[in-house]
Design an enzyme around this catalytic site. Structure first.
Site, PDB file in Angstrom:
ATOM      1  N   GLU A  22       7.195  15.187 -36.245  1.00 31.19           N
ATOM      2  CA  GLU A  22       8.248  14.584 -35.403  1.00 31.19           C
ATOM      3  C   GLU A  22       7.762  14.263 -33.992  1.00 31.19           C
ATOM      4  O   GLU A  22       8.267  13.345 -33.356  1.00 31.19           O
ATOM      5  CB  GLU A  22       9.484  15.496 -35.349  1.00 31.19           C
ATOM      6  CG  GLU A  22       9.347  16.832 -34.624  1.00 31.19           C
ATOM      7  CD  GLU A  22       8.808  17.972 -35.485  1.00 31.19           C
ATOM      8  OE1 GLU A  22       8.161  17.678 -36.512  1.00 31.19           O
ATOM      9  OE2 GLU A  22       9.015  19.143 -35.113  1.00 31.19           O
ATOM     10  N   HIS A  81       3.858  19.486 -36.864  1.00 32.99           N
ATOM     11  CA  HIS A  81       5.133  18.876 -36.464  1.00 32.99           C
ATOM     12  C   HIS A  81       4.983  17.356 -36.381  1.00 32.99           C
ATOM     13  O   HIS A  81       4.654  16.827 -35.321  1.00 32.99           O
ATOM     14  CB  HIS A  81       5.553  19.398 -35.083  1.00 32.99           C
ATOM     15  CG  HIS A  81       5.950  20.830 -35.091  1.00 32.99           C
ATOM     16  ND1 HIS A  81       7.266  21.235 -35.188  1.00 32.99           N
ATOM     17  CD2 HIS A  81       5.214  21.964 -35.023  1.00 32.99           C
ATOM     18  CE1 HIS A  81       7.319  22.560 -35.181  1.00 32.99           C
ATOM     19  NE2 HIS A  81       6.088  23.021 -35.076  1.00 32.99           N
ATOM     20  N   GLU A 111      16.411  25.248  -5.908  1.00 37.63           N
ATOM     21  CA  GLU A 111      15.086  25.060  -6.507  1.00 37.63           C
ATOM     22  C   GLU A 111      14.510  23.664  -6.259  1.00 37.63           C
ATOM     23  O   GLU A 111      13.301  23.467  -6.304  1.00 37.63           O
ATOM     24  CB  GLU A 111      15.130  25.268  -8.031  1.00 37.63           C
ATOM     25  CG  GLU A 111      15.375  26.676  -8.486  1.00 37.63           C
ATOM     26  CD  GLU A 111      16.846  26.955  -8.739  1.00 37.63           C
ATOM     27  OE1 GLU A 111      17.700  26.261  -8.132  1.00 37.63           O
ATOM     28  OE2 GLU A 111      17.140  27.880  -9.507  1.00 37.63           O
ATOM     29  N   CYS A 145       6.872  23.243 -40.502  1.00 37.84           N
ATOM     30  CA  CYS A 145       6.377  24.494 -39.919  1.00 37.84           C
ATOM     31  C   CYS A 145       7.044  25.702 -40.571  1.00 37.84           C
ATOM     32  O   CYS A 145       6.697  26.027 -41.695  1.00 37.84           O
ATOM     33  CB  CYS A 145       6.534  24.459 -38.401  1.00 37.84           C
ATOM     34  SG  CYS A 145       5.292  25.487 -37.602  1.00 37.84           S
TER      35      CYS A 145
HETATM   36  N1  GLN Z   1       7.437  31.167 -36.645  1.00 36.57           N
HETATM   37  C1  GLN Z   1       6.440  30.454 -37.369  1.00 36.57           C
HETATM   38  C2  GLN Z   1       5.048  30.692 -36.795  1.00 36.57           C
HETATM   39  O1  GLN Z   1       4.898  31.087 -35.660  1.00 36.57           O
HETATM   40  C3  GLN Z   1       6.751  28.966 -37.420  1.00 36.57           C
HETATM   41  C4  GLN Z   1       6.763  28.284 -36.096  1.00 36.57           C
HETATM   42  C5  GLN Z   1       7.427  26.936 -36.110  1.00 36.57           C
HETATM   43  O2  GLN Z   1       8.237  26.637 -36.978  1.00 36.57           O
HETATM   44  N2  GLN Z   1       7.141  26.122 -35.109  1.00 36.57           N
HETATM   45  O3  GLN Z   1       4.079  30.487 -37.447  1.00 36.57           O
END
Ligand code: GLN
Length: 532
Positions: free
Chosen positions: A510, A508, A151, A382
């Site tokens: 982070e 998120h 690749e 999330c």
């Molecule tokens: N599964 C959940 C959603 O799609 C949370 C996604 C996540 O934690 N990044 O909303």
């Protein structure tokens, strides 16, 4: 327009040598010398992006401001350098082929046979030079995979062509492993020699060789590599194992990697930057005396790379507060009501991780129930926030069987539900709510104290959302929506004001934490953990 210079970082002998860390470290050192830089990763796999990859395959999927789902190395680039990356900073073979095939269908190559050389290699070169148009002094391009992989060939070929096209504006750094044989107590250079030979077969002579090793290199080893791999002695750089990745820029500075690079480009080498702030942070990461025990509840505990950015964000905030965080991964599938106390009560704080799908979700909910009832600092990210909502619905609002429709389509109480615009989505790749969105933070929230402003912007990656039909019930019972998207009214943050520190974020945080700018959410969380 600037005379942008291009630096390529390739890898040999084995994968996982830390090309991303070396690239980020070099970028940091060049920045400290006053140059503007960006870093790009070219991944030789056929997926369009890692968005549809299981974390077991490639670790975490990192998300940029512009909503690109990218390789986790982009996280290192941002954390080390503070630069903002975008879709252009991560290109896969899948994307390259897709562009070429789209052009072919449009008739752009009418009459011609479309081939790897020149069409695929031209597209690779175009993607590399695209970043150069943004007026950076240096564009660093990390080539994923290992030299010799089928690749990788088109990428090495593109570098070979660029060496001719750009002449003295390109430097190639090759990173390899020097294994240590404990039986004979020897460091071996043969794999490196073979790896460089492979590059030469493709017409590319590396300018600099970085040797990853468990032990410091002897003079004889450096001399041997220089001789057999056609580089000067000072272009053989040692990268010995260290306890924290953030020490690597300091090591590379000691080895003069940046100076060697500047010399290759015939650029003046001025005074050595002090890296004062960086040094002080590395010192705290290594030597902070007080520890904080954080539980990270998730289902990929065998694979810390799945939670890379969270892990690093905790380290950044810990260093900022002069604490050493000890992160313990707790398997959500092995958690339940009966063992939550035994597994979690000794921690200073509990973080429930993001995720997709049903596996391990009940354990996350039981963990949250325990920390909520026992006043233990909690951060849900999330899916972690979504689980906190489900827990609160079931155990405080008495909505039995409340759930997310992701886990239970016909739940009687869909407290987390698919967003309206998601209902018609068929394709799974690149179709989530992705990238940076605005959020208005309430002044009463605990997070406001750390952010110091009400208008914030954070990155998202999810399909499901809190169902606002239940908002009043939640708020009346003590769970407050303290962060709202001003355009859609979606709840982005929930807090329980009566709890010591209980916060769920739909975004998120982070992804935006960097070494020099730790993230307010993590600082606020760790401050609460400190006071537990
Ligand atoms: N599964 C959940 C959603 O799609 C949370 C996604 C996540 O934690 N990044 O909303």
């Amino acid at each position: 327009m600037k005379n942008t210079k291009y630096i390529f970082i390739t890898g040999g002998v084995t994968s996982s040598l830390g090309k991303g860390i070396i690239s980020s470290s070099l970028a940091k050192l060049l920045q400290e010398r006053g140059y503007s830089v960006t870093i790009q990763k070219l991944d030789p796999y056929i997926n369009i992006d890692p968005g549809t990859l299981n974390p077991y395959e490639h670790g975490e999927c990192y998300v940029t401001n512009d909503g690109a789902e990218t390789d986790l190395d982009l996280g290192h680039y941002e954390r080390f350098t503070g630069i903002t990356t975008s879709q252009a900073n991560n290109v896969t073979t899948g994307r390259i082929y897709q562009s070429v095939i789209d052009k072919e269908r449009k008739g752009d190559y009418l009459g011609k046979t479309v081939q790897i050389i020149p069409h695929i290699t031209d597209e690779i070169k175009r993607r590399i030079k695209l970043l150069g148009k943004e007026n950076y002094d240096f564009v660093l391009t990390e080539i994923g995979g290992t030299v010799g992989d089928i690749e990788s060939y088109p990428y090495i070929e593109a570098i070979r062509q660029l060496k001719w096209e750009l002449e003295n504006r390109i430097v190639v750094i090759h990173l390899t492993l020097v294994p240590y044989l404990s039986a004979s107590k020897e460091l071996k250079t043969k794999p490196t020699q073979h790896s460089v030979k492979l590059m030469l077969e493709s017409g590319v002579q590396p300018d600099i060789i970085v040797l990853r090793s468990e032990h410091p290199l002897t003079f004889a080893v450096r001399e041997k590599v220089a001789k057999f791999c056609n580089v000067s002695m000072n272009a053989v750089i040692e990268s010995v194992d260290v306890s924290t990745i953030y020490e690597v820029p300091l090591l590379m500075q000691k080895e003069k990697l940046d100076e060697v690079v500047l010399n290759k480009f015939n650029l003046k080498v001025k005074d050595v930057p002090s890296l004062k702030k960086w040094r002080s942070i590395v010192d705290k990461i290594k030597h902070a005396e007080k520890t904080l025990k954080i539980a990270l509840v998730g289902k990929y505990v065998e694979l810390p790379d799945a939670y890379k950015s969270i892990n690093e964000a905790i380290i950044h905030a810990g260093a900022h507060l002069n604490y050493k965080p000890e992160i313990h991964f707790i398997h959500s599938e092995k958690l339940d009501k009966d063992n939550a106390e035994e597994k979690l009560s000794l921690f200073d704080g509990v973080l429930v991780a993001p995720g997709f799908g049903h596996r391990g979700i009940e354990g996350k909910i039981d963990a949250i129930n325990f920390v909520r009832e026992n006043n233990i600092p909690f951060l849900g990210i999330c899916l972690g926030l979504q689980c906190a909502v489900i827990e609160f619905a079931r155990n405080v609002l008495n909505l039995k069987d409340a759930n997310s429709t992701e886990m239970h389509q016909n739940t009687p109480f869909p407290v987390i539900d698919l967003m309206e615009e998601q209902k018609s989505v068929i394709n799974l790749g690149g179709t989530m709510r992705l990238g940076a969105y605005d959020c208005v933070l309430s002044k009463e929230s605990k997070l406001y104290k750390e952010y110091g402003k009400t208008e914030i912007k954070e990155r998202h990656r999810h399909r499901y959302e809190f169902n606002n039909e239940f908002l009043k019930d939640f708020e009346d019972a003590g769970m407050k929506a303290t962060g709202i998207n001003p355009d859609s009214d979606l709840v982005e943050i929930f807090e329980i004001p009566d709890h010591k520190w209980f916060t769920g974020v739909q975004f998120h945080p982070e992804y935006k934490s960097t070494v020099l700018k730790p993230h307010p959410v993590f600082i606020s969380f760790l401050k609460a953990c400190k006071n537990k």
